[in-house]
Design an enzyme around this catalytic site. Sequence first.
Site, PDB file in Angstrom:
ATOM      1  N   ILE A 141       0.829  -1.201   0.000  1.00  4.87           N
ATOM      2  CA  ILE A 141       0.000   0.000   0.000  1.00  4.87           C
ATOM      3  C   ILE A 141       0.866   1.254   0.000  1.00  4.87           C
ATOM      4  O   ILE A 141       0.545   2.237  -0.694  1.00  4.87           O
ATOM      5  CB  ILE A 141      -0.946   0.000   1.219  1.00  4.87           C
ATOM      6  N   ASP A 174      11.069   3.352   4.615  1.00  7.20           N
ATOM      7  CA  ASP A 174      10.829   1.931   4.857  1.00  7.20           C
ATOM      8  C   ASP A 174      12.040   1.366   5.585  1.00  7.20           C
ATOM      9  O   ASP A 174      13.168   1.855   5.425  1.00  7.20           O
ATOM     10  CB  ASP A 174      10.627   1.175   3.541  1.00  7.20           C
ATOM     11  N   ASP A 233      13.873   2.690  10.651  1.00  8.61           N
ATOM     12  CA  ASP A 233      12.744   2.246  11.459  1.00  8.61           C
ATOM     13  C   ASP A 233      11.880   3.451  11.812  1.00  8.61           C
ATOM     14  O   ASP A 233      12.275   4.297  12.617  1.00  8.61           O
ATOM     15  CB  ASP A 233      13.268   1.575  12.734  1.00  8.61           C
ATOM     16  N   VAL A 234      10.688   3.525  11.233  1.00 13.65           N
ATOM     17  CA  VAL A 234       9.853   4.709  11.411  1.00 13.65           C
ATOM     18  C   VAL A 234       9.149   4.739  12.768  1.00 13.65           C
ATOM     19  O   VAL A 234       8.369   5.650  13.033  1.00 13.65           O
ATOM     20  CB  VAL A 234       8.820   4.857  10.279  1.00 13.65           C
ATOM     21  N   SER A 258      -6.548  -0.883  10.290  1.00 15.32           N
ATOM     22  CA  SER A 258      -7.005  -2.158   9.737  1.00 15.32           C
ATOM     23  C   SER A 258      -8.453  -2.342  10.160  1.00 15.32           C
ATOM     24  O   SER A 258      -8.893  -1.779  11.171  1.00 15.32           O
ATOM     25  CB  SER A 258      -6.156  -3.305  10.287  1.00 15.32           C
ATOM     26  N   TYR A 295      -1.742  -7.954  17.060  1.00 17.75           N
ATOM     27  CA  TYR A 295      -2.212  -7.205  15.894  1.00 17.75           C
ATOM     28  C   TYR A 295      -3.571  -6.583  16.176  1.00 17.75           C
ATOM     29  O   TYR A 295      -3.797  -5.391  15.914  1.00 17.75           O
ATOM     30  CB  TYR A 295      -2.288  -8.128  14.674  1.00 17.75           C
ATOM     31  N   LYS A 307      -3.951  -2.475  16.510  1.00 15.66           N
ATOM     32  CA  LYS A 307      -4.747  -1.781  15.499  1.00 15.66           C
ATOM     33  C   LYS A 307      -5.951  -1.076  16.122  1.00 15.66           C
ATOM     34  O   LYS A 307      -6.359  -0.003  15.648  1.00 15.66           O
ATOM     35  CB  LYS A 307      -5.188  -2.759  14.411  1.00 15.66           C
ATOM     36  N   GLY A 338      -8.690  -7.593   3.610  1.00  9.70           N
ATOM     37  CA  GLY A 338      -7.604  -8.243   2.887  1.00  9.70           C
ATOM     38  C   GLY A 338      -7.025  -7.397   1.771  1.00  9.70           C
ATOM     39  O   GLY A 338      -7.749  -6.900   0.912  1.00  9.70           O
TER      40      GLY A 338
END
Length: 268
Positions: free
Chosen positions: A17, A36, A59-60, A137, A150, A154, A182
């Site tokens: 994305i 990234d 590493d953001v 998400s 996760y 999220k 997905g």
Amino acid sequence: MEIVGKVAIVTGAGAGIGAALASRLVAGGARVVLADLDGVSVAGVAESLGADAVAVGGDVADEAVIRRLIERAEAEFGPVDFYFANAGIGGGAGLDSTDQQWAAALEVNVLAHVRAARLLVPGWLERGGGYFVSTASAAGLLTQLGSAPYAVSKHAAVGFAEWLSVTYGDRGVRVSCVCPMGVDTQLLHGGLVPPEHAAAAELAMKAVTSSGAVLSPDDVADIVLTGVADEHFLILPHPEVLKMYRHKGSDYDRWIDGMRRFQAALQP
């Protein structure tokens, strides 16, 4: 909200994305800093986009890296108008998830957003505007079977985006929260749960792929930028998520019972 002539930062832009968002932004007339953890991949994406894109590896979730992204954007293109907090990771499985897995999910999926907002919002308030786009998400509105870190991280990402919009929305800071199901990315194909937890990994993937269509990153990027143009807070690439979310809110006990049945049906 127009993107022509704007300056944007996109994290997690080495693939998926993030790369699709960066491509669409450049095509729409924006100038973009791509970030990234995979410095080689993100450099390749930026190079393919031409002079209006530059890459920074790192590493953001690290505030020093975020500060470097902002400084690079200002030096190359000017003040940052958009921040797409798109980088995300999976996590452990269930109660056997380690503290390190919990910490990593919270760092990347939540605290990276907090740290970016901490650095950007004061300047946006002074300038009278800015736009923060959080990629969360559908798991942040519903849940994620097979992965506690996760699901929880999220939910927290959605909660932070809500707070940010409520707190600063009447002072020119726009916020959108993207909640897809997905998407055809590396995260879906083996990244939600470590492969050593085979049963949980299979459950997580089945839960996503059996709930709706698996979209391409390009399709999601188009939907996101349409939502941003209209300044929608909640951007749902899978519209059916809204129906699921309404069912959850209308009868929480019934929804949990239904999720238990869904989980049982997916397991061997």
